[in-house]
Enzyme design. Structure first.
Site, PDB file in Angstrom:
ATOM      1  N   HIS A   1      35.318  37.017  39.411  1.00  0.00           N
ATOM      2  CA  HIS A   1      35.521  35.603  39.113  1.00  0.00           C
ATOM      3  C   HIS A   1      36.288  34.936  40.251  1.00  0.00           C
ATOM      4  CE1 HIS A   1      35.762  32.182  36.319  1.00  0.00           C
ATOM      5  NE2 HIS A   1      36.935  31.953  36.886  1.00  0.00           N
TER       6      HIS A   1
ATOM      7  N   CYS B   1      33.363  38.495  31.220  1.00  0.00           N
ATOM      8  CA  CYS B   1      34.327  37.575  31.830  1.00  0.00           C
ATOM      9  C   CYS B   1      34.799  36.594  30.768  1.00  0.00           C
ATOM     10  CB  CYS B   1      33.695  36.833  33.006  1.00  0.00           C
ATOM     11  SG  CYS B   1      34.832  35.662  33.813  1.00  0.00           S
TER      12      CYS B   1
ATOM     13  N   CYS C   1      35.914  30.984  51.010  1.00  0.00           N
ATOM     14  CA  CYS C   1      36.260  30.513  52.357  1.00  0.00           C
ATOM     15  C   CYS C   1      36.317  28.993  52.377  1.00  0.00           C
ATOM     16  CB  CYS C   1      35.223  31.003  53.370  1.00  0.00           C
ATOM     17  SG  CYS C   1      35.561  30.444  55.062  1.00  0.00           S
TER      18      CYS C   1
ATOM     19  N   CYS D   1      31.953  30.159  48.220  1.00  0.00           N
ATOM     20  CA  CYS D   1      32.289  31.574  48.101  1.00  0.00           C
ATOM     21  C   CYS D   1      31.371  32.379  49.012  1.00  0.00           C
ATOM     22  CB  CYS D   1      32.112  32.050  46.661  1.00  0.00           C
ATOM     23  SG  CYS D   1      33.289  31.347  45.498  1.00  0.00           S
TER      24      CYS D   1
END
Length: 300
Positions: free
Chosen positions: A127, A114, A142, A148
C-alpha cells in the site's frame, strides 16, 4: 505526541502527492535546459554541425535526449499497476471473509487483505500511503515522476535513470572546457547562450550524474536480484530470522541474474538482450498478480 507525529506524517504524504506535478514540471524544465545548452553551445564549441564530428554528436545526442524524455514521460504517465478487486477475481463473500481473517485461500497461499483499500493484496503488492492505493510490485513513490514505481512502469524508471546518467555524463564531458571559459571572465565569450547558463548547466549535469548513477546502481542491484526496495528490507529481516534458527532463507522470486533481467524488461530470449535499449522495446513479464518462482510457476 504519537498522534501529532502521525498527523504530521499524513500532512507530509499529502504534500508530496499534491506537489507532484510541480516536481515533474521542474524536472522537465531542468532537463530541457541542459539539453538546450548542450545543443546550442557545447557541441558547436568543438565541431560545427556540418562536420563529420558534429553530425556524430548530433545523432548520438539526439538519441540520448529522446530516450531521456520518452522514458521520463512513460514513467510519469504509465500506471504502476493496481491489484484486481475481489469481485474481479470472482471471489465469494465467504472467501473474502476467510481472507480478512487471515485464513488460507484456495487461489493462493500468499494473498493478504489490505484494510486501507478493503481489497485483496497479492504477493509483492504494498500500500502506498502517498497515493492511498495498493501497487503491484511496489518499489517506492517518487515525487519527481508524481507516481509510484511499480510493476508496469519500473522498467521505464530504470531506463530513465540509465539514459539520464549517460546524458549528464556526456553533457558534462563536452561542457568542461566551455565551463572553464565561462567561469573565467578574462576570456572572451561569444555564444548564443549566456555564461551563467553554461556554468549552471555544467554544475547541474555533474551533480545529477553523480546522484542518479548511485540510484541507478541500487535499482540495478534490485533488478538483478528480483527485489524491490520494500522487499529488500523485509527480506533482510527474514534472512536474519532464518539464520537465528539455523536455517537458510531463499528469495523464491530470484531466478538468477540473467532470467531476472529478461523478465524485468520482457525480453523473449537472451539473443535479443539489446532490445531493452530500444524505445517501445521493453515490457515486463506477468500481470502483477501471479509470479514465476523457483522450480515452478505458481500464483504466489
Amino acid at each position: 505526541v504519537v498522534l501529532c507525529l502521525l498527523r504530521l506524517k499524513w500532512v507530509g504524504e499529502k504534500m508530496i502527492f499534491w506537489t507532484g506535478p510541480l516536481f515533474v514540471i521542474l524536472a522537465a524544465l531542468l532537463i530541457m535546459g541542459v539539453i538546450y545548452v548542450h545543443f546550442a553551445h557545447s557541441i558547436p564549441f568543438y565541431s560545427p554541425y556540418t562536420s563529420f564530428g558534429g553530425i556524430l554528436h548530433l545523432v548520438s545526442s539526439s538519441y540520448i535526449s529522446f530516450c531521456i524524455l520518452f522514458n521520463y514521460l512513460m514513467a510519469v504517465t504509465t500506471k504502476p499497476g493496481h491489484p484486481p478487486t475481489a469481485q474481479q477475481l470472482g471471489w465469494t463473500t465467504e472467501q473474502v471473509e476467510a481472507l480478512k481473517q487471515g485464513h488460507y485461500h484456495k487461489l493462493s497461499f500468499d494473498f493478504k487483505w489490505c484494510s486501507k483499500c478493503d481489497n485483496p493484496k497479492p504477493a509483492r503488492t504494498h500500500h502506498c500511503n502517498v497515493c492511498g492505493v495498493c501497487v503491484m510490485k511496489y518499489d517506492h513513490h517518487c515525487p519527481w515522476i508524481a507516481n509510484c514505481v511499480g510493476h508496469f512502469n519500473h522498467h521505464f524508471f530504470i531506463l530513465f535513470l540509465f539514459y539520464l546518467s549517460l546524458g549528464c555524463a556526456y553533457a558534462a564531458t563536452l561542457a568542461v572546457v566551455p565551463f572553464w571559459m565561462s567561469s573565467n571572465h578574462t576570456i572572451p565569450f561569444d555564444s548564443v547562450v549566456s555564461r551563467g547558463s553554461v556554468i549552471f548547466s555544467f554544475i547541474l549535469a555533474v551533480s545529477v550524474c553523480f546522484a542518479i548513477s548511485l540510484m541507478l546502481l541500487w535499482q540495478s542491484f534490485l533488478m538483478f536480484t528480483a527485489q524491490t526496495s520494500v522487499e529488500f528490507s523485509n527480506n533482510g529481516k527474514r534472512r536474519r530470522i532464518a539464520a537465528e534458527s539455523g536455517q537458510k532463507w531463499t528469495n523464491i522470486y530470484d531466478l538468477g541474474a540473467g532470467r531476472n533481467f529478461q523478465n524485468f524488461f520482457g525480453l523473449p530470449n537472451a539473443r535479443f538482450w539489446f532490445m531493452w535499449l530500444v524505445p517501445f522495446g521493453a515490457h515486463p513479464v506477468g500481470d502483477g498478480v501471479t509470479w514465476q518462482v523457483k522450480f515452478a510457476t505458481l500464483p504466489v
